[in-house]
Write an enzyme that holds these catalytic residues in place. Structure first.
Site, PDB file in Angstrom:
ATOM      1  N   LYS A  78       0.753  -1.120  -0.114  1.00  0.00           N
ATOM      2  CA  LYS A  78      -0.173  -0.082   0.060  1.00  0.00           C
ATOM      3  C   LYS A  78       1.030   1.045   0.170  1.00  0.00           C
ATOM      4  O   LYS A  78       1.882   1.061   0.663  1.00  0.00           O
ATOM      5  CB  LYS A  78      -0.848  -0.402   1.304  1.00  0.00           C
ATOM      6  N   SER A 153      -9.543   2.200   2.715  1.00  0.00           N
ATOM      7  CA  SER A 153      -8.714   2.958   2.018  1.00  0.00           C
ATOM      8  C   SER A 153      -7.762   2.058   1.236  1.00  0.00           C
ATOM      9  O   SER A 153      -7.079   2.400   0.206  1.00  0.00           O
ATOM     10  CB  SER A 153      -7.952   3.931   2.703  1.00  0.00           C
ATOM     11  N   SER A 177      -9.740  -0.198   7.000  1.00  0.00           N
ATOM     12  CA  SER A 177      -9.398  -0.117   5.659  1.00  0.00           C
ATOM     13  C   SER A 177      -8.662  -1.580   5.060  1.00  0.00           C
ATOM     14  O   SER A 177      -8.178  -1.489   4.030  1.00  0.00           O
ATOM     15  CB  SER A 177      -8.354   1.142   5.527  1.00  0.00           C
TER      16      SER A 177
HETATM   17  N1  GLN Z   1     -13.243   4.505   6.196  1.00  0.00           N
HETATM   18  C1  GLN Z   1     -12.376   5.052   7.367  1.00  0.00           C
HETATM   19  C2  GLN Z   1     -12.068   6.146   7.073  1.00  0.00           C
HETATM   20  O1  GLN Z   1     -12.250   6.910   6.318  1.00  0.00           O
HETATM   21  C3  GLN Z   1     -11.493   3.889   7.681  1.00  0.00           C
HETATM   22  C4  GLN Z   1      -9.995   4.279   7.081  1.00  0.00           C
HETATM   23  C5  GLN Z   1      -8.974   3.627   7.351  1.00  0.00           C
HETATM   24  O2  GLN Z   1      -8.904   2.496   8.000  1.00  0.00           O
HETATM   25  N2  GLN Z   1      -7.683   3.987   7.016  1.00  0.00           N
HETATM   26  O3  GLN Z   1     -11.352   6.966   8.024  1.00  0.00           O
END
Ligand code: GLN
Length: 488
Positions: A78, A153, A177
């Protein structure tokens, strides 16, 4: 060999160790697949020369004998993990073209284990998002239906693994995410206990929540990868747990007999789509066949996880992102009057809308007069959410439920508001706020023939038990082996 990308990490490692395939062959195969399927938007940076060099070194190690088990197996990271050999952007214009002078600990550990980096994977800007639609470098498409989102994400990571562009990928999970994109793309992913994996070299979003973890086809692969990436890093990450590295593979074959699976009623209330509910129910029935028992439990503050997370995460993000000021690294506005003007223009140009929204929310909840009402209150409720889990674990060994209320939604849906995405995080946020290990495993298909994932949540440091339960389910079912047709 034509179908190398159909192999799991374990199978690939076995072929390498028995010299039926070389790491260089694997690298070429995956690099060419990444190139063929560029339109998916999964990869951001590939440096084929660096990949080939690492693959050749891996082949030499194998030739010399006694190479670690994962030697020569390709992996992609990532774009939140900093890397020396590849550009790191965190999905942001702010870090366009940025090259780190060092590798993140997780990246370095996997390289020490002999793994070969294929490249960097697209993600929401600074890991903020649930659909990978917030990346400055374009959207990622779901390999099961390219008109839908892959989740976020870590959307690039999930899409790459699902499409066979990498046998495994790293992801990070702040509020879901790893689990949510794994669920949307029909793969397996685990977020370990907070502190298990070093955060050193992970571009920070919300430091008290961020955790790294593996995303792959199977629980067995995740066990192999997690064993290689975790372990204390006390000098570099002050929240790293002082624990020796652990091998999560020996426990994979433990029996499910008598395992108590807690089913929180709040995870099955209104708002959960019928197709997801049906797939989870069937998976729980499968666990019963394997000898596990369902135990009804309650996590009474589930709904509060959303406001609590969307106060704490932006608060931490606002302070973490203050480092992007155009001075030390990253983007700097071309024209400005004075220092304050340079800061303003740099940040206005470098950050996308969602990141700006969160910086504003974060600074608001931390500001004088609101700090007690919002931030401190959120911290108190966070503690209660963690306590609810401990109460529940008195009566069960692990907790099961949905990962997301629905299957993957349509890309670019103009009717969807940021709040819709925040609300869809309801089932993943509680474990994040509590710092518990949690994973997603494929358990079927729902609306539009899209994959459905089930979430398994364990008590602190119970990754082994989670992976064991996931592996036993995968021995009994074949959802994890299904692949999107066009990427076969
Ligand atoms: N969807 C959540 C956010 O937007 C989680 C994102 C994540 O785990 N990096 O913060």
């Amino acid at each position: 060999m034509q179908d190398l990308h159909l192999l799991t990490v374990r199978e690939t490692a076995d072929l390498l160790q028995t010299k039926q395939v070389s790491s260089l062959e694997l690298a070429e195969h995956y690099l060419s697949r990444a190139n063929t399927h560029k339109a998916l938007g999964a990869f951001l940076d590939c440096s084929p020369d660096a990949t080939r060099l690492a693959a050749k070194a891996a082949d030499q190690k194998i030739a010399m004998g006694n190479a670690p088990r994962l030697t020569g197996v390709p992996i992609a990271h990532k774009d939140i993990f900093v890397t020396k050999d590849f550009v790191t952007t965190a999905g942001s214009k702010m870090l366009k073209g940025y090259r780190s002078p060092f590798d993140a600990t997780v990246v370095a550990r996997l390289a020490d284990a002999g793994m070969v980096t294929l490249g960097k994977l697209n993600c929401d800007e600074f890991a903020m998002g649930s659909a990978n639609e917030n990346s400055f470098y374009g959207k990622v498409h779901n390999p099961w239906d390219t008109s839908r989102v892959p989740g976020g994400s870590s959307g690039g990571s999930a899409a790459a693994v699902a499409a066979g562009l990498a046998p495994a990928a790293t992801g990070t999970d702040t509020g879901g995410s790893i689990r949510q994109p794994a669920s949307f793309c029909g793969i397996t992913g685990i977020k370990p206990t907070y502190g298990r994996a070093s955060r050193y070299g992970m571009v920070a979003y919300a430091s008290s929540l961020d955790q790294a973890g593996p995303m792959a086809r199977t629980a067995e692969d995740c066990a192999l990868l997690l064993s290689a990436m975790c372990g204390a890093d006390l000098d570099r990450d002050s929240t790293s747990l002082d624990l020796p590295p652990e091998d999560f593979t020996p426990g994979l074959n433990d029996s499910m007999k008598g395992l108590r699976i807690g089913v929180p009623k709040e995870f099955f209330a209104d708002g959960l789509a019928d197709d997801v509910r049906a797939a989870i129910d069937a998976a729980l029935a499968e666990y019963e066949k394997l000898g596990a028992k369902r135990v009804p439990i309650s996590l009474p503050r589930t709904e509060l996880a959303i406001p609590v997370y969307y106060i704490i995460a932006p608060a931490e993000a606002a302070s973490n992102l203050s480092r992007f000021d155009g001075v030390k690294f990253g983007h700097r506005a071309a024209d400005y009057k004075d220092l304050a003007d340079m800061y303003k223009k740099t940040r206005a140009q470098g950050f996308g809308d969602e990141v700006k929204r969160r910086i504003m929310i974060g600074n608001y909840v931390l500001s004088h007069g609101y700090y007690d009402a919002y931030y401190l209150q959120a911290q108190r409720i966070r503690r209660m959410i963690a306590d609810d889990f401990q109460e529940a674990f008195n009566n069960c060994d692990l907790i099961a439920g949905p990962v997301a209320p629905s299957v993957a939604w349509t890309l670019g849906d103009k009717n969807r508001k940021p709040l819709d995405d925040y609300l869809a995080d309801i089932y993943t946020l509680p474990a994040s706020l509590a710092g518990l290990p949690a994973m997603s495993i494929p358990v079927g298909f729902g609306e539009g023939a899209m994959p459905v994932g089930m979430q398994l949540i364990g008590n602190y440091l119970q990754e082994g038990r989670l992976l064991n339960a996931a592996h036993q389910y995968q021995l009994a079912t074949d959802w994890h082996l299904q692949r999107p047709v066009i990427f076969k």
